[in-house]
Design a protein around this motif. Structure first.
Motif, short mmCIF file in Angstrom:
data_model
loop_
_atom_site.label_atom_id
_atom_site.label_comp_id
_atom_site.label_asym_id
_atom_site.label_seq_id
_atom_site.Cartn_x
_atom_site.Cartn_y
_atom_site.Cartn_z
N PHE A 207 101.85 -60.81 -11.02
CA PHE A 207 100.73 -59.90 -10.95
C PHE A 207 101.24 -58.46 -10.89
CE2 PHE A 207 97.83 -57.46 -8.25
CZ PHE A 207 96.64 -57.62 -8.95
N GLY B 128 98.76 -55.69 -11.42
CA GLY B 128 97.70 -54.79 -11.03
C GLY B 128 96.37 -55.21 -11.63
N LEU B 129 95.41 -54.32 -11.46
CA LEU B 129 94.06 -54.61 -11.97
C LEU B 129 93.72 -53.57 -13.00
CD1 LEU B 129 92.27 -55.24 -8.57
CD2 LEU B 129 92.91 -56.98 -10.23
N ARG C 97 83.52 -56.53 -4.81
CA ARG C 97 83.53 -55.35 -3.97
C ARG C 97 83.30 -54.08 -4.78
NH1 ARG C 97 88.70 -56.39 -1.51
NH2 ARG C 97 88.13 -58.49 -0.89
N LYS D 216 92.91 -59.17 -13.80
CA LYS D 216 94.28 -59.12 -13.27
C LYS D 216 95.24 -58.95 -14.43
CE LYS D 216 93.37 -62.56 -9.74
NZ LYS D 216 93.83 -63.81 -9.18
N SER E 252 101.29 -60.35 -4.54
CA SER E 252 100.93 -59.34 -5.53
C SER E 252 99.42 -59.09 -5.57
CB SER E 252 101.43 -59.76 -6.90
OG SER E 252 100.95 -61.04 -7.20
N THR F 172 101.30 -54.77 -4.01
CA THR F 172 101.17 -53.59 -4.84
C THR F 172 101.30 -52.35 -3.96
OG1 THR F 172 98.81 -53.69 -4.53
CG2 THR F 172 99.67 -54.70 -6.52
#
Lengths: 306, 678, 322
Positions: free
Chosen positions: A204, A206-207, A226, A233, C85, C126
């Motif tokens: 992973f 980040g978004l 939220r 992802k 992560s 992160t």
């Protein structure tokens, strides 16, 4: 590599002392002597007491300045270190670190390295660094040229200098990053599924905002709930590995191969790729980042045949 | 940049030349002006102007962007300067043209200051010119100013060698420290450097001018000295100084005259008769320090009875040095104030009655009147003396002009004058009356300097008086001036000049009133008293610095036990002492500063005691780390080392200063043996 | 093993001298973490100096166990977050949830509201999540959705991370590293300790049986005591000299901040307390300096590979004790 046995031993740190320092009048010191002799003759001939007195004052001053000159240099501690590695053709940089643990400043000290001289001003109980540059031509380690110290402080009439010292500082020189092949999947050995395509490892990273083409299982539902919008992802890393392979460059001379590989390492790093290096006798696994780049380039720099 | 400088047969790294900083450049110009100021008194005016213009030009080039002259212009300027100097002095060699030429060159050099080399050469030239200024004046003032100039020039030199221009305070401290620390070495060199007797090459005549009393006197000739307050000589008496009226400093005796001018006898050199003195009364011993006057006469109180060394007695009871006095000359003399001299020789009688031309009738008339009255020669002299006292003669420092027959005119017409007038007229009258007599010149009086307990006699104290020979008594002094203005003789000339300042006439007041009339206000008194101190300094300067010559060096060395100051011995001593002093300075200047903190110093001593055992404390090693290491290597020392370390840590890190004496004691008592006992 | 009830032991310890408390605590921890006296002491020192601790070592040497043992022995309220992560700041701090009954948002406190927080594998999260934690560490308070909530007075974070820069990790930036008072390694156990480990019971079961030795008030007392340990001017000189040396050493990328100097002085005081002294000695400074300075300094490239000595050891050797 055979070491030249006649070369003086290297040092890590020196403190300039009486044994390392010599002193002689400078050219101007000799002129001053001529002036003094003229004054003395004048005093002698005219029986002029006060002319004697002043002539002797000046002579005494020149003698006393010996102590000042010596004191200005004696006791300086010098250590040398190489700075960051450079590519062949660039200037290797060494820093000389000088320390003054005496309670008075030292000024007008010159550091000679090769045919160049750098000026040094040291405050009381202070330290200062001087950067020395040295041309490089070949990869590998480059030894620092011997250095010497001199000073004509305070009157310029006398010059003290040290014998030359060779420090055990060496700077790593990477091969020159040069080659006609650009970093393409064809040229560099790539695992087929990775290079050039959209990298999708399983780490992973980040978004990002959702694109309609994103697979639904990559949507981060918790976060989306939220933030009131769909977030996907992003994954990366692991999968896309470029292998920079010595054996693929058969048509080149060894040095040219190293240069070519160095170029690829530089390119791969700046393109944010994950890359590995295969050399005869050593393999560096895939990775990226400053340290990885350094490992690869160092291996290239120090490669010495199979 | 040049990496190194090539010296004959040697190549070593040396600092490269750099461009001097702007401050240094301006300082060199200021310095040049300061040095040239030392020479303005004797360098021709046009040269002063030319050099100033050149320096101004340089300043404008630097600060207003004026164009710098080319080498051709500079060359032409140099040649022009040389031609001008040659035309002025008719020579390019010698002291004056040499100094003038250097003066001009310094100005010219200011124009072409570019590289470090130019600047440094200029600085050396400035040093030379500063020293050369002493060929013209060696006064305390010039010396003091020259020292300041040398300090400024040294500041210049220091500043020039700081490529980036260091802060002024640091440069000042450096230059000042350097000069101050050079003083001991300078003293050694000054005292021990072998002096030579003669000159290396001919000293030009112009080095010395004739100053002071002249051996030719005519009415009005002493006048030039009246305004001159230069010191003629200084005297230190062994005991109490005599009263002012007894202070007749005899220098020359003039017997020959042509009616106007009085001179010494021409046949003096082969005077066969030794003159005798029967001294009476107490002797007076004193030392005279005579300023150079480029003649041979020495002064002594009347009459000298013991001749100083390096001098001899000449006819007329005068003393002459063996050579001309060109340096300050110090000698000891003995005199007796009360004396009788022996019989008159034929020769002396001849000269004592010598007349140049026939007297005028009214002079003859006067003398005939006296001879008619007087029974003895002594009475005759008394009559002559009374004549001056009773007739309206006036003592004045500004008598009018006098014509062809000076004595006659003075006696009967003008009647205004000072010592020479009275003395020459009196001698003339006495000779007409067949009394052997002569003119004596010298100095009278002097000013007591309470600051240094010596007497200063200046040029304005110059005096002339008469001497007559009386049977049974020999030569006797008669001072007709005392008849006219007793205060001149009683109080001295300096009092007289103060009276004149206060607007009083001479010869009208008695001595006490005259002293009162000479009272000065507080300001004048203050100036005078400060003057005493300055003269004292000057005298010290003269005796300590200026008068140090071969003889004094020899004398000084003799007190040190060096009896045969051969050149080799002297040079050897000099080198030895210089080397020793240098080593001493090196030890003092180069030793590491001792730790101010007694705790640290104590701990250092402790570590120093362990170092010879191969247990050297690394600079980064903590006290307990070190103690543990010592204990491992030498278990026998464990307890003691632990105790000392514990005390040290307590004092140094826990501020238990009370334990400092304990620490000191423990460290003092700590004596580790070389090999471990355990 | 002591069989007394927990509160009794703790109450007993409240009255005994600090030195003895600490000695007992160290002994107890050493029973579980074998042969790692120095690391244990440093960790304890860090807690006494009110600093956060970063443990960096390869997996499996007992990073987590050390943290857990510390918490257990010191009787601290312990929580643990495994950093991954996809960890979000809210997972650390807490989240406001709409309370339908009261019709308001109610803040649910996250794991950070504890006395000792173990942030495992901190470099796998992160930067956003990392900074949420590190901010809380610095400020000792938490801001979430407009509310500022203070953290407990005793609040430690023990972060662990793997040393290697692997794909998918987010190395802590230097500014964040600075917030940890110390970074320590653990290293392999020595021969005897390893044998004992292999022979003995699983450490985790051993851990469950540990009873707290101290209570919070005792720890606070110890902390206050550490603050008044004497630091003489001579030692301040020494600390300044060390800082100055980092600023001028050419083999370092950059010098140390005054905050690092402050950290060193706090840590040295705590260490002196652990050594049962009322004064800091140069040895104390040297003992904690590698842990305090290690993560704040960086060799210039290449030198690291050539140096035989540790970076801070080299630094210490270059600075004479004044």
């Amino acid at each position: 590599m055979a070491r030249n046995t006649t070369r003086p031993a290297t040092v890590e740190r020196i403190t300039l002392g009486r044994r390392q320092l010599y002193m002689l009048p400078t050219r101007y010191g000799l002129y001053f002597c001529v002036a003094l002799v003229a004054m003395l003759l004048m005093a002698l001939n005219y029986h002029n007491s006060i002319a004697y007195l002043f002539t002797f004052l000046l002579a005494a001053m020149a003698i006393t300045s010996m102590l000042y000159t010596h004191r200005n240099v004696a006791g300086i501690e010098i250590s040398a270190h190489a700075q960051a590695p450079v590519f062949a053709g660039e200037s290797a940089k060494f820093s000389l670190h000088t320390e003054n643990d005496r309670p008075r400043p030292r000024s007008g000290v010159w550091i000679h390295c090769g045919d160049r001289a750098e000026r040094l001003e040291l405050g009381a109980k202070d330290s200062a660094s001087v950067e020395l540059q040295q041309r490089t031509t070949r990869r590998g380690y480059v030894e620092m040229d011997p250095i010497a110290v001199s000073s004509a402080f305070p009157l310029g009439l006398l010059c003290t200098w040290s014998k030359s010292f060779r420090f055990n500082a060496r700077c790593l020189v990477y091969p020159r990053p040069h080659g006609r092949y650009t970093l393409t999947p064809a040229a560099a050995g790539c695992t087929p599924q990775s290079y050039g395509t959209h990298a999708d490892g399983d780490d992973f990273v980040g978004l990002r905002a959702y694109h309609p083409s994103d697979p639904p299982r990559h949507v981060h539902w918790k976060a989306s709930a939220r933030s009131q919008e769909l977030l996907t992802k992003r994954f990366g890393g692991g999968g896309g590995t470029v292998w920079l392979d010595w054996d693929r460059l058969v048509e080149l001379e060894p040095e040219s191969r190293l240069s070519q590989l160095a170029r690829w390492v530089v390119d791969a790093e700046s393109n944010g790729l994950s890359y590995g290096l295969r050399l005869p006798g050593s393999v560096i696994g895939a990775g990226h980042g400053k340290h990885h780049r350094h490992r690869c380039l160092k291996a290239l720099a120090l490669w010495s045949g199979q | 940049m040049v990496g190194s400088v090539r010296l004959p047969g040697l190549r070593h790294p040396a600092p490269p030349d750099h461009m001097p900083s702007r401050e240094a450049v301006n300082l060199v110009l200021i310095c040049t002006l300061a040095v040239l100021a030392l020479h303005v008194t004797h360098v021709p005016l046009w040269m002063v102007l030319a050099a100033s213009c050149l320096i101004l030009w340089r300043y404008l080039i630097d600060n207003l962007g004026w164009r710098s002259p080319g080498s051709l212009v500079r060359m032409l300027l140099a040649i022009a300067m040389m031609v001008m100097v040659y035309k002025h002095y008719q020579s390019l060699l010698g002291r004056d043209p040499g100094v003038a030429m250097l003066f001009g060159l310094t100005g010219l050099k200011a124009l072409e200051l570019r590289r470090l080399r130019d600047y440094l050469l200029t600085v050396f030239l400035l040093y030379f010119l500063t020293v050369a200024a002493f060929l013209y004046s060696q006064s305390l003032w010039v010396g003091g100013y020259a020292f300041l100039v040398v300090a400024l020039t040294t500041l210049c030199l220091v500043q020039l060698n700081q490529p980036l221009g260091a802060p002024w305070t640091r440069c000042l401290r450096l230059a000042g420290g350097l000069l101050v620390k050079s003083i001991p070495l300078m003293c050694i060199l000054y005292l021990l450097f072998p002096r030579i007797q003669g000159s290396l090459w001919g000293v030009p005549i112009d080095a010395y001018g004739v100053i002071g009393l002249s051996d030719r006197v005519q009415m009005g000739s002493v006048h030039g000295l009246i305004a001159n307050d230069r010191v003629a000589f200084r005297v230190e008496f062994d005991g109490e100084p005599p009263a002012n009226r007894d202070l007749y400093w005899r220098a020359l005796v003039l017997e020959d005259t042509d009616g106007r001018v009085w001179t010494r006898r021409s046949d003096l050199d082969d005077d066969p008769v030794p003159e005798t003195i029967r001294e009476r009364g107490r002797e007076i011993n004193y030392s005279v320090t005579l300023e150079p006057h480029n003649q041979r006469w020495l002064v002594a109180l009347e009459l000298p009875t013991v001749t100083p060394a390096m001098a001899r007695r000449r006819a007329g009871y005068i003393v002459e040095a063996n050579r001309k006095i060109r340096n300050r000359f110090r000698y000891r003399v003995q005199s007796h104030l009360d004396y009788r001299t022996g019989p008159l020789s034929r020769d002396q009688r001849f000269w004592g009655l010598h007349m140049a031309k026939a007297p005028t009738p009214r002079m003859q008339q006067l003398v005939n009147d006296w001879r008619a009255v007087a029974k003895t020669q002594a009475e005759l002299v008394q009559l002559g003396f009374n004549y001056f006292r009773e007739e309206p003669f006036f003592y004045t420092l500004s008598p009018g002009d006098i014509g062809n027959n000076p004595v006659d005119e003075f006696l009967f017409e003008t009647r205004r004058g000072y010592c020479e007038y009275f003395a020459t007229s009196f001698v003339t009258l006495m000779r007409m009356a067949d009394v052997p007599s002569r003119l004596v010149v010298g100095y009278q009086g002097g000013e007591w300097n309470p600051a240094g307990n010596y007497m200063v006699i200046r040029e304005f104290d110059a005096h002339a008086w008469a001497e007559v020979w009386l049977p049974g008594r020999g030569w006797q002094r008669v001072d007709p001036t005392a008849a006219v203005a007793p205060e001149r003789v009683e109080l001295g000339f300096s009092v007289l000049s103060r009276m004149a300042q206060n607007g009083h006439a001479f010869g009208v007041l008695d001595v006490d009133a005259a002293r009162a009339a000479a009272q000065s206000n507080w300001w004048q008194r203050g100036v005078r008293e400060t003057g005493f101190y300055f003269d004292f300094l000057n005298n010290a300067w003269n005796q300590l610095i200026l008068d140090y010559d071969v003889d004094q060096q020899r004398e000084w060395l003799r007190t040190l036990g060096i009896r045969t100051p051969a050149w080799v011995v002297l040079t050897g001593t000099l080198v030895l002492v210089v080397v020793l002093l240098f080593l001493l300075m090196a030890v003092v200047m180069l030793r590491p500063r001792p730790d101010r903190d007694p705790v640290v110093a104590g701990y250092r001593r402790f570590c120093a005691k362990l170092a010879p055992l191969g247990l050297e404390r690394a600079s980064y090693e903590g006290p307990w780390d070190f103690a543990r290491r010592v204990a491992r290597a030498r278990p026998d020392l464990d307890g003691e080392v632990r105790r000392i370390t514990s005390t040290y840590v307590n004092v140094r890190y826990r501020n238990r200063f009370a334990a400092l004496p304990v620490l000191r004691r423990q460290i003092r008592q700590f004596r580790p043996t070389r090999s471990g006992g355990a | 093993m002591n069989s007394k009830p927990q509160h009794e032991i703790a109450a007993e310890m409240a009255t005994v001298p600090t030195a003895k408390v600490l000695r007992t605590a160290i002994d107890r921890i050493n029973e579980i973490i074998l042969g790692k006296d120095r690391s244990v002491r440093l960790a304890l020192c860090c807690l006494i100096a009110r600093g956060h601790l970063l443990i960096e070592d390869i997996p499996g040497v007992g990073k987590t166990t050390l943290a857990q043992t510390l918490a257990a022995v010191l009787g601290l309220d312990f929580k643990r977050i495994q950093f991954t992560s996809d960890l979000l700041p809210a997972d650390i701090i807490g989240v406001s949830i709409f309370d339908t009954e009261r019709n308001t948002f109610r803040f649910h406190r996250g794991p950070i509201f504890s006395s000792l927080l173990l942030a495992d594998e901190i470099n796998r999260a992160t930067p956003k999540a990392q900074s949420a934690l590190l901010e809380a560490m610095q400020e000792r308070q938490v801001s979430a959705e407009g509310v500022t909530l203070p953290l407990p007075e005793l609040f430690f974070v023990i972060g662990t991370q793997n040393p290697q820069h692997q794909i998918g990790t987010f190395p802590l930036p230097e500014s964040q590293l600075d917030r940890f008072l110390m970074r320590i390694g653990i290293g392999y156990p020595d021969h005897d300790a390893e044998r004992k480990l292999l022979e003995g019971v699983d450490r985790r079961t051993l851990l469950n049986s540990v009873e707290p030795l101290l209570e919070e008030s005792t720890l606070r007392r110890v902390q206050r005591k550490a603050e008044v340990i004497r630091l003489s001017p001579a030692l301040l000189d020494y600390i300044q000299a060390l800082l100055h040396a980092t600023r001028s050493a050419p083999w370092l990328v950059h010098g140390l901040s005054p905050r690092a100097g402050l950290a060193l002085s706090h840590a040295a005081r705590a260490w002196a307390l652990l050594e049962d002294r009322d004064t800091v000695l140069p040895e104390d400074v040297q003992a904690v300096a590698p842990a305090v300075f290690g993560h704040r300094l960086q060799y210039t490239e290449d030198t690291a590979t050539d140096a035989g000595l540790g970076l801070v050891d080299r630094l210490i050797r270059s600075v004479p004790i004044p």
